[in-house]
Design a protein around this motif. Sequence first.
Motif, mmCIF file in Angstrom:
data_model
loop_
_atom_site.group_PDB
_atom_site.id
_atom_site.type_symbol
_atom_site.label_atom_id
_atom_site.label_comp_id
_atom_site.label_asym_id
_atom_site.label_seq_id
_atom_site.Cartn_x
_atom_site.Cartn_y
_atom_site.Cartn_z
ATOM 1 N N TYR A 68 50.120 32.643 30.985
ATOM 2 C CA TYR A 68 49.519 33.493 29.960
ATOM 3 C C TYR A 68 50.243 34.856 29.869
ATOM 4 O O TYR A 68 49.633 35.927 29.972
ATOM 5 N N HIS A 82 47.990 36.430 32.723
ATOM 6 C CA HIS A 82 47.321 37.210 31.677
ATOM 7 C C HIS A 82 47.793 38.663 31.676
ATOM 8 O O HIS A 82 47.017 39.608 31.785
ATOM 9 N N ASN A 83 49.107 38.841 31.573
ATOM 10 C CA ASN A 83 49.684 40.166 31.423
ATOM 11 C C ASN A 83 50.584 40.172 30.183
ATOM 12 O O ASN A 83 50.406 39.341 29.283
ATOM 13 N N SER A 112 46.189 39.962 37.916
ATOM 14 C CA SER A 112 45.972 39.269 36.641
ATOM 15 C C SER A 112 45.066 40.070 35.708
ATOM 16 O O SER A 112 44.370 40.996 36.126
ATOM 17 N N TYR A 113 45.103 39.688 34.449
ATOM 18 C CA TYR A 113 44.282 40.298 33.397
ATOM 19 C C TYR A 113 44.519 41.810 33.304
ATOM 20 O O TYR A 113 43.596 42.614 33.294
ATOM 21 N N ASN A 114 45.775 42.191 33.264
ATOM 22 C CA ASN A 114 46.145 43.572 32.984
ATOM 23 C C ASN A 114 47.100 43.574 31.792
ATOM 24 O O ASN A 114 47.100 42.614 31.009
ATOM 25 N N ILE A 163 42.211 43.402 39.282
ATOM 26 C CA ILE A 163 42.102 42.520 38.119
ATOM 27 C C ILE A 163 41.421 43.257 36.971
ATOM 28 O O ILE A 163 40.412 43.942 37.162
ATOM 29 N N ASN A 164 41.982 43.100 35.780
ATOM 30 C CA ASN A 164 41.359 43.631 34.565
ATOM 31 C C ASN A 164 41.148 45.144 34.647
ATOM 32 O O ASN A 164 40.072 45.638 34.361
#
Length: 712
Positions: free
Chosen positions: A188, A164-165, A137-139, A113-114
């Motif tokens: 997202y 969140h990509n 997520s978050y990449n 993540i991230n």
Amino acid sequence: MREVTIILVLLFSSSLVAAFCPLDKIHRVGHCSYRIVCINTISDINLDSECQGSSNYNVQVDVILQNASDTFHVGADPELFTMITTLSIHGNWPRTELSFLDNMYRLRNLHIINNNIQQIFNSPFQNLVSVENIDLSYNRISNIEDLFQFETRPFKMHSISLAHNSIVEIPGYAFEELSSLVELDLSYNYIRELREEPFSNLTNLQVLRLNNNKIKDLNGALHNLLNLRHLYLRSNEIQKFDMGTINTINHLETFDLSKNLIETIDPTLFPRHWKHLSNNSICRIMLSDNHIAHIPNASIEVFERFRRNSNKPIYVFTKLDLSNNSITNIEYNAFSLMQIISIDLSNNRLTDFIVNADDLIYVRYLNLSSNYLNRLYYESFSSMHNLQNFDLSHNYMEYFPDQSLSNTHSLKYVNITYNDILELHSLRITFHPEGGYLDLSNNGLSSLIIPENEAIGLKELALNSNNISDAYLIRLTDQHNLTRLDMSNNFIVELDESSLQLPEKLDYLDISFNDIYRIAPSAFIRLNNLQTLRLSHNQLKVIDHGVFRGLSILMNLDLSFNEIGQLDSKVFMDLKMLSLLSLRNNGLNILDNDGWLSRKQDLTVYLDDNNLSCTWLAKALTDFNRGYSRMHPSVLKPVLTGNSIQGIPCKQEVQNLEYPSAKYMTDERLLIINQNILEAVQEQTSLLRKFMWHSILQDAERKTALNVVQFA
């Protein structure tokens, strides 16, 4: 017999490099179960022999790896990687192959993540035969075409998160091998178009999150999701949906289409949410924040067709959210077939609410706030026997809709704030047996009389922010269950013995933010169960003796933000149980606390922003600390600048009257010295009293002895 202990040992390398997995970050959480935090790489970790490669124990090794490069595994022991079951990695890998996954055949949970990942090459998950959850997520991933390809189909795969990509398109065969998938999160991202192919093999999928994308049309993408239970499409650009859109989904429990561009509702849609659901299921349909202007009648024809094909009665309840639309018209049978228990129609443009009462039998929550309603119709509410929470705030009601609510007997909360109610002639409603709360604040009421046979069960009443100038016109003595009353933010100027026509059971009264300048003795004489009294933000300058007569169990009294310059503590003599007294922001110059010296329990007095002298404060604190007094001076917000003792502000007296230019002491150290001097004086006085008493006793003994000798 030697006790077998399972220890994870981190071996330090011979170099001066810091430990990769510090011992204080290694935790044993169960038999053959470990939680480890490592830095840079995973290296030199030894499991106890009975856990290594064991088939007898459920070995769990959860590793969190920080500040790692994607080649951290090079040169590491591959056997160690085979033991890891959960891996969470934090690093910065714009482009990666995730090659460290090659030998992790026991890995069940992977969290990357991230990590700023933009592109993942090849198919790094192909050897993860035991994997259950993957979270990416978050990449910044945009291409997932070959990402989820496997040598052996992962029948244990449960969930994937790509939230969140930067995904714009879902390739046709992206999830082809994930037939066991139960939850898929694509929220997202920047997805604009959906197609049927990517989801065609997800027949076990139950949760699909596509919220916060740019989707305009579903294009039949959901047709094969036979077991889908929860669908999230919030915050997209969808303009329409109909039966064809979700043709085979007959059992959604959550259907979130809020914050889209929908203008019309297909009446054939709602009945399809009932089929195959078990009894007492709750279906949540969220259509808030759209552009819906009209709610049509439900489709009886569709419902009858489904009912005939069903072998059991339908008992599925619905929570419907239509708030923040532009609804002006609701047809009479709009809510048929849905068995609604909650409906939110707030922030629309309704001028009336006329619906079939039989459709609202199960309704517990009804929100009609922020519309244009000026009356309610009994016919719509006549069957609402289960209504508990009713919000009618921010409308144009000129009277209380008591006739409409006369058949409700379960009300717990009624909110009619921000309307145009100037007077009430009756409140013929019955609250829940546990008691009810009625909020009539922010109207135009100047008087209110509620007789005994009305508002049955009323426990809390809010009348704040009305036009009440004479408290005598609020007559509630017959409301025997009323325990809390709020009359703050009105225009009351005076209280006397006849002003408060309130029930004896009342334990909380708020009359703050009024214009009260005088309270006559015995004003609260009939409120002998009162425990909290708020009189802050008024214009009180003097508190007369006897004002609080009868308040023998009052515990909390707020007199803050008034204009009380001088106060004698003897005015509180009737308050035997008082534990909190707020005198903040009054400009107090003199506070005689002699009346508190005989108290049997502690009394905390808040003194923020007053003008009491530092000498008085030092003595009051000393008396409390030494047990001479039970009155504890305090503040809600300790001050750090200016004159203060223990954070309590005070005013330092001029030290030399012969020199008017002498400044007040500003150093708190001098104030502490002053306090210590007072303590020393008190101690010396106590010793002097003991010495004098001892001398008196000695004189008496000498005289007694002399008399005995003379007598002899």
